[in-house]
Design a protein around this motif. Sequence first.
Motif, PDB file in Angstrom:
ATOM      1  N   TYR A 103       0.829  -1.248  -0.143  1.00 26.91           N
ATOM      2  CA  TYR A 103       0.015   0.210  -0.122  1.00 26.91           C
ATOM      3  C   TYR A 103       0.943   1.222   0.157  1.00 26.91           C
ATOM      4  O   TYR A 103       1.707   1.423   0.929  1.00 26.91           O
ATOM      5  CB  TYR A 103      -0.765  -0.004   1.369  1.00 26.91           C
ATOM      6  CG  TYR A 103      -1.779  -1.154   1.211  1.00 26.91           C
ATOM      7  CD1 TYR A 103      -3.102  -1.437   0.686  1.00 26.91           C
ATOM      8  CD2 TYR A 103      -1.272  -2.440   2.043  1.00 26.91           C
ATOM      9  CE1 TYR A 103      -3.761  -2.463   1.067  1.00 26.91           C
ATOM     10  CE2 TYR A 103      -1.980  -3.482   2.155  1.00 26.91           C
ATOM     11  CZ  TYR A 103      -3.229  -3.562   1.718  1.00 26.91           C
ATOM     12  OH  TYR A 103      -4.061  -4.769   1.811  1.00 26.91           O
ATOM     13  N   ARG A 104       0.433   2.325  -0.978  1.00 28.64           N
ATOM     14  CA  ARG A 104       1.425   3.301  -1.081  1.00 28.64           C
ATOM     15  C   ARG A 104       0.593   4.430  -1.428  1.00 28.64           C
ATOM     16  O   ARG A 104      -0.474   4.385  -2.587  1.00 28.64           O
ATOM     17  CB  ARG A 104       2.270   3.376  -2.168  1.00 28.64           C
ATOM     18  CG  ARG A 104       3.561   2.382  -1.792  1.00 28.64           C
ATOM     19  CD  ARG A 104       4.772   2.159  -2.703  1.00 28.64           C
ATOM     20  NE  ARG A 104       5.435   1.145  -2.516  1.00 28.64           N
ATOM     21  CZ  ARG A 104       6.543   0.796  -3.225  1.00 28.64           C
ATOM     22  NH1 ARG A 104       7.069   1.551  -4.243  1.00 28.64           N
ATOM     23  NH2 ARG A 104       7.450  -0.339  -2.979  1.00 28.64           N
ATOM     24  N   PHE A 105       0.252   5.552  -0.815  1.00 29.61           N
ATOM     25  CA  PHE A 105      -0.492   6.638  -0.879  1.00 29.61           C
ATOM     26  C   PHE A 105      -0.190   7.202  -2.284  1.00 29.61           C
ATOM     27  O   PHE A 105       0.951   7.713  -2.831  1.00 29.61           O
ATOM     28  CB  PHE A 105      -0.306   7.935   0.121  1.00 29.61           C
ATOM     29  CG  PHE A 105      -1.092   9.030  -0.351  1.00 29.61           C
ATOM     30  CD1 PHE A 105      -2.493   9.185   0.102  1.00 29.61           C
ATOM     31  CD2 PHE A 105      -0.402  10.111  -0.700  1.00 29.61           C
ATOM     32  CE1 PHE A 105      -3.210  10.376  -0.411  1.00 29.61           C
ATOM     33  CE2 PHE A 105      -0.981  11.292  -1.001  1.00 29.61           C
ATOM     34  CZ  PHE A 105      -2.301  11.444  -1.027  1.00 29.61           C
ATOM     35  N   GLN A 106      -1.259   7.522  -3.117  1.00 31.80           N
ATOM     36  CA  GLN A 106      -1.021   8.437  -4.300  1.00 31.80           C
ATOM     37  C   GLN A 106      -1.886   9.556  -4.199  1.00 31.80           C
ATOM     38  O   GLN A 106      -2.970   9.726  -3.597  1.00 31.80           O
ATOM     39  CB  GLN A 106      -1.642   7.613  -5.522  1.00 31.80           C
ATOM     40  CG  GLN A 106      -0.750   6.195  -5.485  1.00 31.80           C
ATOM     41  CD  GLN A 106       0.634   6.195  -5.975  1.00 31.80           C
ATOM     42  OE1 GLN A 106       0.973   7.439  -6.275  1.00 31.80           O
ATOM     43  NE2 GLN A 106       1.237   5.293  -5.735  1.00 31.80           N
ATOM     44  N   PRO A 107      -1.568  10.745  -4.734  1.00 37.23           N
ATOM     45  CA  PRO A 107      -2.385  11.895  -4.680  1.00 37.23           C
ATOM     46  C   PRO A 107      -3.599  11.696  -5.565  1.00 37.23           C
ATOM     47  O   PRO A 107      -3.859  11.019  -6.374  1.00 37.23           O
ATOM     48  CB  PRO A 107      -1.415  13.075  -5.484  1.00 37.23           C
ATOM     49  CG  PRO A 107      -0.054  12.318  -5.238  1.00 37.23           C
ATOM     50  CD  PRO A 107      -0.192  10.779  -5.523  1.00 37.23           C
ATOM     51  N   GLN A 108      -4.687  12.668  -4.903  1.00 35.25           N
ATOM     52  CA  GLN A 108      -5.901  12.638  -5.763  1.00 35.25           C
ATOM     53  C   GLN A 108      -5.981  12.956  -7.138  1.00 35.25           C
ATOM     54  O   GLN A 108      -5.143  13.908  -7.622  1.00 35.25           O
ATOM     55  CB  GLN A 108      -6.901  13.632  -5.140  1.00 35.25           C
ATOM     56  CG  GLN A 108      -8.481  13.197  -5.538  1.00 35.25           C
ATOM     57  CD  GLN A 108      -9.235  14.357  -4.648  1.00 35.25           C
ATOM     58  OE1 GLN A 108      -8.696  15.430  -3.916  1.00 35.25           O
ATOM     59  NE2 GLN A 108     -10.422  14.399  -5.133  1.00 35.25           N
ATOM     60  N   GLY A 109      -6.675  12.053  -7.850  1.00 37.46           N
ATOM     61  CA  GLY A 109      -6.271  12.143  -9.507  1.00 37.46           C
ATOM     62  C   GLY A 109      -5.239  11.480 -10.163  1.00 37.46           C
ATOM     63  O   GLY A 109      -5.262  11.222 -11.363  1.00 37.46           O
ATOM     64  N   SER A 110      -4.366  10.990  -9.259  1.00 43.98           N
ATOM     65  CA  SER A 110      -3.412   9.860  -9.959  1.00 43.98           C
ATOM     66  C   SER A 110      -4.113   8.806 -10.383  1.00 43.98           C
ATOM     67  O   SER A 110      -4.658   8.160  -9.791  1.00 43.98           O
ATOM     68  CB  SER A 110      -2.113   9.559  -8.870  1.00 43.98           C
ATOM     69  OG  SER A 110      -1.200   8.670  -9.006  1.00 43.98           O
ATOM     70  N   PRO A 111      -3.412   8.277 -11.522  1.00 46.60           N
ATOM     71  CA  PRO A 111      -3.822   7.108 -12.278  1.00 46.60           C
ATOM     72  C   PRO A 111      -3.116   5.840 -11.425  1.00 46.60           C
ATOM     73  O   PRO A 111      -3.716   4.647 -11.787  1.00 46.60           O
ATOM     74  CB  PRO A 111      -3.249   7.160 -13.870  1.00 46.60           C
ATOM     75  CG  PRO A 111      -1.941   7.928 -13.526  1.00 46.60           C
ATOM     76  CD  PRO A 111      -2.427   9.053 -12.447  1.00 46.60           C
ATOM     77  N   LYS A 112      -2.163   5.994 -10.577  1.00 47.40           N
ATOM     78  CA  LYS A 112      -1.476   4.792  -9.888  1.00 47.40           C
ATOM     79  C   LYS A 112      -2.419   4.373  -8.657  1.00 47.40           C
ATOM     80  O   LYS A 112      -2.918   5.253  -8.116  1.00 47.40           O
ATOM     81  CB  LYS A 112      -0.377   5.458  -9.550  1.00 47.40           C
ATOM     82  CG  LYS A 112       0.646   5.830 -10.483  1.00 47.40           C
ATOM     83  CD  LYS A 112       2.082   6.223  -9.857  1.00 47.40           C
ATOM     84  CE  LYS A 112       3.210   6.641 -10.726  1.00 47.40           C
ATOM     85  NZ  LYS A 112       4.477   7.201 -10.120  1.00 47.40           N
TER      86      LYS A 112
END
Length: 395
Positions: A103-112
């Motif tokens: 689990y790794r946080f991704q910024p809002q809107g990131s496709p990851k």
Amino acid sequence: MPKAVQTPEEVAIRTLREKLTGELRSVFENAGCERVEPSVLQPADVFLDRSGEDIRRRLYMFTDPGGTELCLRPDLTIPTCRLFLERAGDGGEARLSYSGPVYRFQPQGSPKPNEVLQAGAELLGATDREAADAEAFALAVDGCKAAGLADFEIEMGDLSLFDALVDALDIAPGWRSRLKRQFWRPDYFKELVQRLASGNADAGSEQEGLLAALNALDEKSAKSVIEDVLKLASISPVGGRSTGEIAERLLEQAADASAAPLSPEIVKLIDDFLGLTLAPKDAAPRIRELTAKAGISIEPRLEALEKRFAAIEEKGFDLSKARFQAGFGRRLEYYTGFVFELQVPELGPEKVIAGGGRYDGLLKSLGAEQPVPAVGCAFTVERLARALKLKGETK
């Protein structure tokens, strides 16, 4: 809350990744690896202290009701090493494999995605380092072949070569350790070399008087003065650092302030070394030539490099199309030696489908009484699935 509707492509990728996970498990099992399942919940500090900057800023962290800081595992190498130490201490040898979500946080809107599936293997305690390096690399390549992916690029490096180069140079001891610590951060590393060459390692003009005064004291007296001043000023620890650790950092800066700047010759040697990109078979001869001109030798590490490549080729792998980069270090702090990545450039920024390397200092930092030889490899299964779909190589 209703589940989000998955697109046909997402359903296909999910089905394929489950199939690929089974194939990778078979590869690891056939190599004699025992499958383990480390806990999803992990102590946050072990990742804050040992992972790269990229992982640290994307940790899912929280504090449990008892006040303990925990995180969702962002990778499976450290949890697997912790499991090894819990079961066997730091003795013996183990071949462990795993698969599961990280689990790794991704910024809002990131496709990851915030959750991805990782599968890999760790070879712990093997004393023939070059043979173990070759085996970890072979597991990664065999995993690709078992999945049906035949077309990928190979990038290699070896952090121990740079460490040996720095140790052979006539520079301040504190600067050696700092250059080694920052090797994996290319942009910051370049900036650091420029500062060391100018003789301004860290301090601004407002600190010069303080550092000069500290440098006039012996280490014990200087540390005592710093700790007393911090306590009198009621300065709390910053970023989890104790007053003792802050004192150590200021003493390091004081030593730097009195050290001679890096010479233009040393800066050029470092630049030339890190700029080397060539076929693996040409790496050792070219580095020998470069270091000989500088009047230094790192022969033991070059011999180990040649031994590793020979071990890989003895396993039947053709390295003629691989690329060795002296400045390649991956983006994790715990690597200490051989590193590699298997890449599919058509995936763009997500081109690395598998990677790994040697991390001989990690288990000692986790509690082992002495360093434990360790090397491993890991796949991001979603990327492997997308590479197969992109290349039309799904079976």
